[in-house]
Write an enzyme that holds these catalytic residues in place. Structure first.
Site, PDB file in Angstrom:
ATOM      1  N   GLY A 288       0.824  -1.203   0.000  1.00 61.13           N
ATOM      2  CA  GLY A 288       0.000   0.000   0.000  1.00 61.13           C
ATOM      3  C   GLY A 288       0.857   1.251   0.000  1.00 61.13           C
TER       4      GLY A 288
ATOM      5  N   GLY B 285      -0.274  -5.489   0.583  1.00 65.00           N
ATOM      6  CA  GLY B 285      -1.506  -5.388  -0.179  1.00 65.00           C
ATOM      7  C   GLY B 285      -1.488  -6.162  -1.472  1.00 65.00           C
TER       8      GLY B 285
ATOM      9  CD  GLU C  72       2.062  -6.592   6.250  1.00 63.63           C
ATOM     10  OE1 GLU C  72       1.488  -6.419   5.178  1.00 63.63           O
ATOM     11  OE2 GLU C  72       2.675  -7.648   6.536  1.00 63.63           O
TER      12      GLU C  72
ATOM     13  CG  ASP D 111      -3.167  -5.191   6.379  1.00 62.74           C
ATOM     14  OD1 ASP D 111      -2.142  -5.561   5.774  1.00 62.74           O
ATOM     15  OD2 ASP D 111      -3.748  -4.111   6.118  1.00 62.74           O
TER      16      ASP D 111
END
Length: 362
Positions: free
Chosen positions: A66, A125, A148, A156
């Site tokens: 992202g 992402g 992350e 996520d």
């Protein structure tokens, strides 16, 4: 329109989605998520569309994740203000996550072949828009990771759901260390389905349009090389079965010096000591307590993401890795032993009324 961040087209009944920000390794933003979701919703019930193929423009990879710089702006402002859950849920990053997680869910439920070309860099992402596909293609250039924890965040985009299903605690190892894996590893670990050399991808996609997904796979898929990571599963299984991050580090450091994997174990221990103690503990909790469905995992990940974006370590981690690039984050708390059960519990507590993530069925 070649200036769009996602190129949407149809060729021979095959819907094409090409992530088109090659200078940013196709990092996702709001417009890209919206363009993908709009196309997939139109194609779901369109009988003229027989399959969808996702790929990335440029030569570096499918998608690097992202927009970290934008997330840093939100995290810095929220953490400095001591913001609450409501303020975090109203920030642009949270709005993006809601749309992104909805897209992840829709990809997993897409009723036609959704072929994700996981070529080159596939991280964060990028994993969310590819690894939930029903047809996942990796190559000799694949470099896949959920990185992350290195920025004070947690896996996520459904990453906790994927990682928790990997046997021998290899998913725990990947989630905590943020290590990258190659295409052969991805096949061995069950997060990809077929191995096709990168040089053959254009011909493979053309074959899908000319014949079918199954026939194209039969023509181009190859047996992958042996997985180097899978060969390390014995020491990883032992070390990463521990119930706490501190004990995992201790077990890594205790690997027999005569073992051929001693250097890898020491590197894992050193890597864990460098990452946010809090988000390591939170990540371990999510992987030790898997939820039965992707949607449930996304619901929990959203809670955790909001607590991360308004906390100290996410802003500091992105600063150190991406903004200032000094690679010297100052975590709070600074040590693994200083993280309490109450600290971890706070990340999983229900959000106030009206703030929880809602997945809408397509």
């Amino acid at each position: 329109m070649t200036d769009k961040p996602v190129l949407v087209s149809v060729d021979g009944g095959v819907g094409r989605l090409v992530l088109n920000r090659p200078k940013a390794i196709n990092a996702l933003n709001d417009e890209m998520v919206d363009l993908m979701a709009t196309a997939l919703r139109a194609w779901r019930d369109d009988d003229a569309i027989t399959a969808v193929v996702l790929s990335g423009a440029g030569e570096r990879g499918l998608c690097a994740g992202g927009d970290i710089v934008s997330i840093h702006r939100d995290a810095k402002a929220l953490s400095e203000a001591g913001a609450d859950d409501a303020a975090a849920a109203a920030c642009p990053s949270a709005v993006f996550w809601r749309e992104e997680y909805q897209l992840n869910s829709e990809i997993a439920k897409f009723p036609k072949p959704y072929v994700a070309l996981m070529d080159g860099i596939v991280m964060g992402g990028g994993v969310g828009v590819s690894a939930h596909a029903n047809t996942r293609i990796v190559t000799d250039t694949t470099r896949l990771a959920m990185p992350e924890t290195g920025i004070g965040f947690v896996p996520d985009v459904g990453g906790t759901h994927l990682l928790s299903q990997i046997a021998d605690h290899l998913g725990v190892y990947l989630g905590l260390t943020a290590a990258s894996i190659n295409g052969a590893d991805a096949i061995a670990l069950g997060v990809a389905d077929h191995y096709i050399p990168s040089a053959d991808l254009d011909a493979f996609v053309a074959a899908i349009a000319a014949t079918s997904v199954d026939e194209a796979i039969a023509q181009y898929a190859q047996t992958p090389p042996e997985s180097a990571l899978f060969a390390q599963r014995d020491w990883i299984r032992e070390a990463f079965a521990a119930d706490t991050v501190a004990e995992i580090v201790r077990r890594c450091e205790a690997v027999d010096p005569s073992s051929p994997h001693k250097a890898a174990a020491d590197k894992a221990a050193s890597t864990l000591r460098s990452k946010s103690p809090t988000t390591l503990a939170v990540t371990l909790r999510t992987l030790r307590e898997p939820l039965p469905t992707l949607d449930e995992a996304l619901h929990r990940e959203y809670r955790v993401s909001l607590r991360c974006v308004r906390g100290h370590d996410m802003a500091e981690g992105i600063r150190a890795q991406v903004i200032d690039k000094d690679r010297n984050p100052s975590w709070n708390p600074a040590s693994i032993d200083a993280v309490t059960a109450a600290d971890v519990d706070a990340y999983f507590a229900p959000l106030p009324d009206g703030l929880e993530l809602t997945i809408v069925e397509p």
